[in-house]
Design a protein around this motif. Structure first.
Motif, PDB file in Angstrom:
ATOM      1  N   ALA A  86       0.841  -1.201   0.000  1.00 35.37           N
ATOM      2  CA  ALA A  86       0.000   0.000   0.000  1.00 35.37           C
ATOM      3  C   ALA A  86       0.874   1.247   0.000  1.00 35.37           C
ATOM      4  CB  ALA A  86      -0.905  -0.004   1.221  1.00 35.37           C
TER       5      ALA A  86
ATOM      6  N   THR B 109       0.756   7.434   0.692  1.00 36.55           N
ATOM      7  CA  THR B 109      -0.339   8.404   0.605  1.00 36.55           C
ATOM      8  C   THR B 109      -1.681   7.743   0.912  1.00 36.55           C
ATOM      9  OG1 THR B 109      -0.442   7.982  -1.787  1.00 36.55           O
ATOM     10  CG2 THR B 109       0.812   9.914  -1.048  1.00 36.55           C
ATOM     11  N   GLU B 110      -1.862   6.507   0.475  1.00 40.82           N
ATOM     12  CA  GLU B 110      -3.107   5.787   0.741  1.00 40.82           C
ATOM     13  C   GLU B 110      -3.246   5.474   2.223  1.00 40.82           C
ATOM     14  OE1 GLU B 110      -3.742   3.232  -3.364  1.00 40.82           O
ATOM     15  OE2 GLU B 110      -2.299   2.497  -1.902  1.00 40.82           O
TER      16      GLU B 110
ATOM     17  N   GLU C  27      -4.138   8.657   4.073  1.00 40.77           N
ATOM     18  CA  GLU C  27      -5.532   9.010   3.786  1.00 40.77           C
ATOM     19  C   GLU C  27      -6.485   8.147   4.601  1.00 40.77           C
ATOM     20  OE1 GLU C  27      -8.504   8.715  -0.051  1.00 40.77           O
ATOM     21  OE2 GLU C  27      -6.422   9.317  -0.397  1.00 40.77           O
ATOM     22  N   GLU C  28      -6.186   6.854   4.722  1.00 42.65           N
ATOM     23  CA  GLU C  28      -7.034   5.956   5.500  1.00 42.65           C
ATOM     24  C   GLU C  28      -7.003   6.320   6.981  1.00 42.65           C
ATOM     25  OE1 GLU C  28      -9.531   2.633   6.472  1.00 42.65           O
ATOM     26  OE2 GLU C  28      -9.237   3.960   4.755  1.00 42.65           O
TER      27      GLU C  28
ATOM     28  N   MET D 273      -4.175  -2.682   4.554  1.00 43.67           N
ATOM     29  CA  MET D 273      -4.436  -2.196   3.201  1.00 43.67           C
ATOM     30  C   MET D 273      -3.690  -3.022   2.159  1.00 43.67           C
ATOM     31  SD  MET D 273      -4.533   1.943   3.699  1.00 43.67           S
ATOM     32  CE  MET D 273      -5.152   2.180   2.031  1.00 43.67           C
TER      33      MET D 273
ATOM     34  N   GLN E 241      -5.353  -5.155  -0.876  1.00 43.77           N
ATOM     35  CA  GLN E 241      -4.957  -4.983  -2.272  1.00 43.77           C
ATOM     36  C   GLN E 241      -4.513  -6.302  -2.889  1.00 43.77           C
ATOM     37  OE1 GLN E 241      -2.090  -1.780  -2.540  1.00 43.77           O
ATOM     38  NE2 GLN E 241      -3.482  -0.295  -1.613  1.00 43.77           N
TER      39      GLN E 241
END
Length: 291
Positions: free
Chosen positions: A70, A73-74, A77-78, A114, A118
């Protein structure tokens, strides 16, 4: 000293990881903290958590081997999205500290979850959609499941509280309830609610039985449309609830139910595929439990 739960291909998995997973299952399945479960329910939660923790680590290791990680940035954000469930960042980090989780450890946990998601999505990519024959057969075999469930659309106003300030928060909510007799409930929710739904005037949209915590659900499904509830307490805090609309259960034709059946059959196929995939990962792994 932290206790070891298992080693998977040499990677240590701590007892705290198992306990955190158990807490999640306790709330998801029984709407109770782990320490309030009956003995049989505790054993069920423990068994489910043991399987999930091992499967998660196996998938995470497979993801790293495949170069799936992951993005930073993801992850940020989460974490920001999760933080919105708290009044402010300080409350969020205080809750982590109370659970014995430092911010960096939490960051790693979110990144792992995450990454696992994915990798799982990648593994499931390309599974075929069920055909029309399978959909029709499912409709024929399970007519009792083909009705559209009763639903309510509700909005709410949430004030968080602790044991120390519960009386003060209750008094404040009683005052807001009186104001709601003459003022717009959505505007009151926008101004006072401590739920992320505040920006929508507290509107939670339509939901079916089983979608909410029992105390909240019982109140919502028993309220007449347009009436503001008495104060309802849940683990999230104290609520005022107002039902905006209601839909009764109605039967559906095959055409109406097809999309839901297709989604259900695909979900079942995905679950079977994932079980077989994780079983294969497990068979090729070295899993050690402390004596």
């Amino acid at each position: 000293m932290a206790q070891l739960f298992a080693r998977i291909n040499g990677q240590p998995i701590m007892q705290r990881d198992l306990e955190n997973c158990m807490q999640g299952f306790a709330m998801e399945l029984f709407r109770k903290p782990l320490d309030r479960l009956a003995a049989d329910d505790y054993e069920e939660v423990q068994s489910l958590a043991r399987e999930k923790v091992v499967a998660r680590e196996l998938i995470f290791q497979a993801a790293l081997a495949a170069g799936v990680v992951a993005a930073e940035t993801e992850v940020l954000e989460e974490i920001g999205r999760l933080m919105k469930n708290f009044p402010d960042p300080q409350s969020f980090y205080a809750t982590l500290e109370k659970a014995g989780i430092d911010p960096m450890a939490y960051h790693r946990m979110v990144r792992q979850d995450m990454t696992v998601n994915q990798m799982t999505e990648r593994e499931l990519r390309g599974l075929p959609d069920p055909d029309a024959v399978a959909i029709a057969e499912a409709y024929r075999l399970h007519p009792e499941k083909m009705s559209r469930s009763a639903r309510v659309r509700a909005c709410h106003l949430l004030l968080r509280c602790t044991a120390e300030n519960r009386q003060e928060v209750t008094a404040r909510l009683e005052e807001i309830k009186q104001r709601a007799l003459e003022e717009n409930f959505a505007e009151l929710a926008r101004t006072h609610s401590q739920c992320p739904s505040a920006e929508r005037g507290g509107d939670l949209g339509f939901f079916k039985p089983g979608a909410m915590i029992k105390a909240f659900e019982d109140a919502a499904f028993s309220l007449p449309i347009g009436v503001v509830s008495e104060i309802v307490e849940t683990p999230f805090g104290l609520h005022l609830i107002k039902v905006l609309a209601r839909e009764e259960s109605t039967p559906r034709s095959l055409e109406e139910a097809s999309e839901d059946i297709r989604a259900l059959l695909k979900e079942q196929a995905a679950a079977r595929h994932l079980r077989a995939w994780v079983d294969g990962l497990r068979a090729g792994a070295k899993i050690e439990y402390p004596a």
